[in-house]
Design a protein around this motif. Sequence first.
Motif, short mmCIF file in Angstrom:
data_model
loop_
_atom_site.label_atom_id
_atom_site.label_comp_id
_atom_site.label_asym_id
_atom_site.label_seq_id
_atom_site.Cartn_x
_atom_site.Cartn_y
_atom_site.Cartn_z
N UNK A 27 0.83 -1.21 0.00
CA UNK A 27 0.00 0.00 0.00
C UNK A 27 0.86 1.26 0.00
N UNK A 28 1.94 1.23 0.77
CA UNK A 28 2.85 2.37 0.78
C UNK A 28 3.53 2.54 -0.58
N UNK A 29 3.85 1.44 -1.23
CA UNK A 29 4.45 1.50 -2.57
C UNK A 29 3.52 2.20 -3.56
N UNK A 30 2.24 1.88 -3.49
CA UNK A 30 1.27 2.46 -4.43
C UNK A 30 0.98 3.93 -4.12
N UNK A 31 1.01 4.28 -2.84
CA UNK A 31 0.60 5.64 -2.45
C UNK A 31 1.73 6.66 -2.53
N UNK A 32 2.98 6.20 -2.52
CA UNK A 32 4.11 7.14 -2.43
C UNK A 32 5.15 6.81 -3.50
N UNK A 33 4.73 6.92 -4.74
CA UNK A 33 5.60 6.52 -5.85
C UNK A 33 6.74 7.50 -6.09
N UNK B 148 2.14 6.41 10.04
CA UNK B 148 2.04 5.03 9.53
C UNK B 148 3.38 4.32 9.66
N UNK B 149 4.45 5.03 9.37
CA UNK B 149 5.78 4.44 9.47
C UNK B 149 6.15 4.15 10.93
N UNK B 150 5.78 5.04 11.84
CA UNK B 150 6.04 4.79 13.27
C UNK B 150 5.26 3.57 13.74
N UNK B 151 4.00 3.47 13.33
CA UNK B 151 3.20 2.29 13.68
C UNK B 151 3.87 1.03 13.15
N UNK B 152 4.34 1.09 11.90
CA UNK B 152 5.04 -0.06 11.33
C UNK B 152 6.26 -0.44 12.15
N UNK B 153 6.99 0.55 12.64
CA UNK B 153 8.16 0.28 13.47
C UNK B 153 7.78 -0.45 14.75
N UNK B 154 6.69 -0.02 15.39
CA UNK B 154 6.26 -0.68 16.62
C UNK B 154 5.80 -2.11 16.36
N UNK B 155 5.05 -2.32 15.28
CA UNK B 155 4.57 -3.67 14.97
C UNK B 155 5.74 -4.61 14.72
N UNK B 156 6.71 -4.16 13.93
CA UNK B 156 7.88 -4.99 13.63
C UNK B 156 8.73 -5.22 14.88
N UNK B 157 8.90 -4.18 15.70
CA UNK B 157 9.68 -4.33 16.93
C UNK B 157 9.02 -5.32 17.87
N UNK B 158 7.70 -5.23 18.03
CA UNK B 158 7.01 -6.16 18.93
C UNK B 158 7.08 -7.57 18.39
N UNK C 225 12.89 0.21 0.05
CA UNK C 225 12.79 -0.53 1.31
C UNK C 225 11.48 -1.31 1.42
N UNK C 226 10.37 -0.71 0.96
CA UNK C 226 9.09 -1.39 1.07
C UNK C 226 8.97 -2.55 0.09
N UNK C 227 9.59 -2.46 -1.08
CA UNK C 227 9.55 -3.58 -2.02
C UNK C 227 10.32 -4.77 -1.44
N UNK C 228 11.46 -4.49 -0.82
CA UNK C 228 12.23 -5.55 -0.18
C UNK C 228 11.45 -6.14 0.99
#
Length: 208
Positions: free
Chosen positions: A50-56, A120-130, A64-67
């Motif tokens: 979703x981030x790839x599509x919204x922030x081309x 959204x990026x901060x939320x992603x960081x917390x989800x991945x960290x947890x 980073x998001x494709x990887x």
Amino acid sequence: MTLDEVMAEIGEFLGCETPDAWIEVALQQQELMLIDHANCEKKAATTAMNLLYRHIDRDDLLKKMSQLAREELLHFEQVVNIMNDRGIRYRHVSSSRYASALREQVRKGGHNGVDELVDILIVGAFIEARSCERFARLAPHLDPQLEKFYRSLLRSEGRHYQDYLGLARQYAGGPIDERVETFRALETSLILDPDPEFRFHSGTPIAA
């Protein structure tokens, strides 16, 4: 950074450790844990796409998001293969309150959508960290196959946390400490507060 350094950083980033009561229930409900783990990997890939599509127009984000999306889909496939080995049928289970509660606090819009993107990026960081913290906490208690797999996820999940947080800082154009603290307080409450439903990112089991 070494893996130990990344894990130490994650420990400082998160506001709390996973409660022992959650670990106990996870070990008792490994089938449900694996099913929801598979769902989490699939959702993580979807978030990246979703981030790839919204922030081309943001080259660093695209790379980073494709990887990240490729790695999350590989993890999804690996979890499903482990489930198949164990005779566990992949089925629908309801989502936990965790991710939706974090995303409810995301600011909408802002100049060129930057406020929303940073949150959204901060939320992603917390989800991945947890996720990384829970893999590390669970691994010593699991059978050899699952322990090896969960330990193998630590480096990539740790890198995903770093990528999300690094991009948030890059695009914010200023300090993000206040927003990080806002989400840290919420994330901590979601992990420590009683939760009637067990999922990979659920809170303290209510029966405990």
